[in-house]
Enzyme design. Structure first.
Site, PDB file in Angstrom:
ATOM      1  CG  HIS A  11      41.376  48.678  32.313  1.00 13.61           C
ATOM      2  ND1 HIS A  11      40.478  47.894  31.631  1.00 13.61           N
ATOM      3  CD2 HIS A  11      41.526  48.073  33.519  1.00 13.61           C
ATOM      4  CE1 HIS A  11      40.108  46.874  32.377  1.00 13.61           C
ATOM      5  NE2 HIS A  11      40.734  46.966  33.549  1.00 13.61           N
ATOM      6  CG  HIS A  39      41.329  47.142  38.648  1.00 11.10           C
ATOM      7  ND1 HIS A  39      40.037  46.676  38.717  1.00 11.10           N
ATOM      8  CD2 HIS A  39      41.800  46.769  37.432  1.00 11.10           C
ATOM      9  CE1 HIS A  39      39.739  46.022  37.603  1.00 11.10           C
ATOM     10  NE2 HIS A  39      40.790  46.068  36.805  1.00 11.10           N
ATOM     11  NE  ARG A  47      42.194  45.807  43.696  1.00 14.29           N
ATOM     12  CZ  ARG A  47      41.869  45.092  42.648  1.00 14.29           C
ATOM     13  NH1 ARG A  47      40.695  45.224  42.043  1.00 14.29           N
ATOM     14  NH2 ARG A  47      42.718  44.194  42.165  1.00 14.29           N
ATOM     15  CG  ASN A  50      36.837  45.042  39.627  1.00 14.91           C
ATOM     16  OD1 ASN A  50      37.311  46.165  39.748  1.00 14.91           O
ATOM     17  ND2 ASN A  50      37.587  43.963  39.462  1.00 14.91           N
ATOM     18  CE  LYS A  54      35.795  45.664  32.148  1.00 15.79           C
ATOM     19  NZ  LYS A  54      36.937  45.619  33.035  1.00 15.79           N
ATOM     20  CG  HIS A  69      37.106  40.819  31.475  1.00 13.23           C
ATOM     21  ND1 HIS A  69      38.145  41.072  32.326  1.00 13.23           N
ATOM     22  CD2 HIS A  69      37.267  39.533  31.069  1.00 13.23           C
ATOM     23  CE1 HIS A  69      38.906  39.996  32.435  1.00 13.23           C
ATOM     24  NE2 HIS A  69      38.392  39.042  31.688  1.00 13.23           N
ATOM     25  CG  HIS A 108      42.193  43.710  29.999  1.00 17.44           C
ATOM     26  ND1 HIS A 108      41.396  42.745  29.446  1.00 17.44           N
ATOM     27  CD2 HIS A 108      41.593  44.063  31.157  1.00 17.44           C
ATOM     28  CE1 HIS A 108      40.371  42.524  30.252  1.00 17.44           C
ATOM     29  NE2 HIS A 108      40.461  43.311  31.296  1.00 17.44           N
ATOM     30  CG  LEU A 139      42.153  36.158  34.871  1.00 16.34           C
ATOM     31  CD1 LEU A 139      40.937  35.891  35.745  1.00 16.34           C
ATOM     32  CD2 LEU A 139      42.311  35.046  33.826  1.00 16.34           C
ATOM     33  CG  HIS A 171      44.860  41.222  44.060  1.00 21.42           C
ATOM     34  ND1 HIS A 171      43.525  41.103  44.375  1.00 21.42           N
ATOM     35  CD2 HIS A 171      44.914  41.258  42.713  1.00 21.42           C
ATOM     36  CE1 HIS A 171      42.804  41.052  43.270  1.00 21.42           C
ATOM     37  NE2 HIS A 171      43.619  41.151  42.237  1.00 21.42           N
TER      38      HIS A 171
HETATM   39  O1  DOR Z   1      44.096  40.546  36.333  1.00 21.32           O
HETATM   40  C1  DOR Z   1      43.048  41.117  36.551  1.00 21.32           C
HETATM   41  N1  DOR Z   1      42.786  41.706  37.739  1.00 21.32           N
HETATM   42  N2  DOR Z   1      42.131  41.134  35.586  1.00 21.32           N
HETATM   43  C2  DOR Z   1      40.906  41.611  35.797  1.00 21.32           C
HETATM   44  O2  DOR Z   1      40.110  41.555  34.901  1.00 21.32           O
HETATM   45  C3  DOR Z   1      40.510  42.120  37.129  1.00 21.32           C
HETATM   46  C4  DOR Z   1      41.661  42.563  37.897  1.00 21.32           C
HETATM   47  C5  DOR Z   1      41.339  42.779  39.361  1.00 21.32           C
HETATM   48  O3  DOR Z   1      40.375  43.483  39.659  1.00 21.32           O
HETATM   49  O4  DOR Z   1      42.076  42.277  40.209  1.00 21.32           O
HETATM   50 ZN    ZN Z   2      40.823  45.377  34.871  1.00 19.80          ZN
END
Ligand code: DOR
Ligand code: ZN
Length: 356
Positions: free
Chosen positions: A25, A27, A29, A53, A111, A148, A186, A231, A263
């Site tokens: 799992h 991310h 970007r 996402n 997803k 999720h 998660h 999250l 981020h």
């Molecule tokens: O904390 C999180 N960040 N939980 C998620 O489900 C998405 C992720 C994100 O893409 O930033």
């Molecule tokens: Zn995630």
């Protein structure tokens, strides 16, 4: 896996060898952010399940294929890392699209984001029944559904959203598709760990390093810590203990999935900060610490390198990595395109180090 000793605290300089792990799992970007973070995971892991996402979300095989090419270009030419692509499920995802995804050989899962549950989930599912033809096809083809697992009803307390999701949503999906592979992503609660343990072998779960290492006090005591906001949100200590018990139990339903979610600093340190922790720079080191603290290093390799591959029906990686017990200080930030990303434990100590 070879370990010199499994005493609760290994002496400085001890080394551990593990089959190369996978991140089920992740991310990464797109664009400059992707280029900045991808090398961290490629250095540690053989494969990673890449979350869809983006803006716009990866809702078709064609978009997944374009994203795959972009990831491949962000890797060193000699890298053996394999991105495992996913589709973002919407109310309109068709059974044909699922067939197309499997035929592509690039897509390994789909997803489910309940609309509004988290970052870039606005296009997510509002009515799961509309997805039933797609889920039916996924069940037939053995394509896993990644969930999720939080309800989005504003009336439900944020700390209860995972538990409510099990009762209101997940139980129904599993009932209607008993042979659909489902990864409860998660997980953060005892309720989720118990649910997964008691469900059929079609149901597995990922657990992040940050949910194994921290509870909600780490986010809220002594001042609010925006870099510890993610999250599903960090929960109380009893839930963290249940997650540790699940991860270190040797039960093959539980496996590594970092949910590393970078981020730019300004998106976190603001009046309405984004959810997500950047952990990919030291993912395996953080899991090792959590397992060492639980005196369970003998289960680390199963959790990080074997269980996930088995769940997805893939071979385990054929090479190994070496970790050394050696303290190092995490930088205050890492470059992130024109910006920076603040890593978990910025300016603090990590106790294990991946040997190049
Ligand atoms: O904390 C999180 N960040 N939980 C998620 O489900 C998405 C992720 C994100 O893409 O930033
Ligand atoms: Zn995630």
């Amino acid at each position: 896996m070879s370990i010199a000793s499994n005493k609760s605290s290994m002496p400085s300089g001890s080394e551990i060898q593990l089959i190369r792990p996978d991140d089920w799992h992740l991310h990464v970007r797109a664009g400059a952010g992707l280029k900045a973070v991808m090398p961290f995971t490629a250095r540690q892991c053989g494969r990673a399940i890449i979350m869809p996402n983006l803006t716009p979300p990866v809702i078709t095989t064609e978009l997944a294929s374009t994203y795959y090419q972009e990831i491949m270009q962000a890797l060193e030419p000699q890298s053996a890392f394999q991105p495992l692509m996913t589709l973002y499920l919407t109310n309109n995802t068709t059974a044909e699209e699922i067939q197309h995804a499997v035929d592509s050989g690039l897509v390994y899962a789909v997803k489910l984001y309940p609309a509004g549950a988290t970052t870039n989930s606005d296009a997510g599912v509002t009515d799961i029944k509309q997805c039933y033809p797609a889920l039916e096809k996924m069940q037939t083809l053995g394509l896993p559904l990644l969930v999720h697992g939080e309800v989005t009803d504003p009336a439900i307390d944020i700390f209860d959203r995972e538990k409510q999701f099990i009762e209101q949503r997940l139980t129904g999906i599993i009932h209607d598709f008993p042979e659909l592979k489902v990864v409860f992503e998660h997980i953060t609660t005892r309720d989720a760990a118990d649910f997964v343990r008691e469900s059929s072998d079609y149901i597995g779960a990922t657990i992040t390093a940050h949910h194994l290492l921290m509870n909600r006090n780490d986010m809220l005591v002594g001042g609010i810590k925006p870099h510890h906001y993610c999250l599903p949100v960090l929960k109380r200590e009893t839930h963290r203990q249940a997650l540790i018990a699940a991860a270190t139990s040797g039960n093959s339903k539980f496996f590594m999935g970092t949910d590393s979610a970078p981020h730019a600093r300004g998106k976190k340190e603001t009046t309405c900060g984004c959810a997500g922790m950047f952990t990919a720079f030291a993912a395996i080191e953080l899991y090792t610490e959590a397992f060492e603290n639980a005196d369970a290093l003998e289960h680390l390799e199963n959790f990080c390198s074997i269980h996930g591959a088995e769940f997805y029906g893939l071979p385990v990686n054929s090479d190994q990595i070496t970790l050394r017990k050696e303290s190092w200080t995490v930088p205050q930030s890492y470059p992130y395109g024109d910006d920076v990303v603040v890593p978990l434990r910025a300016g603090q100590t990590i106790y294990w180090k991946l040997i190049p």
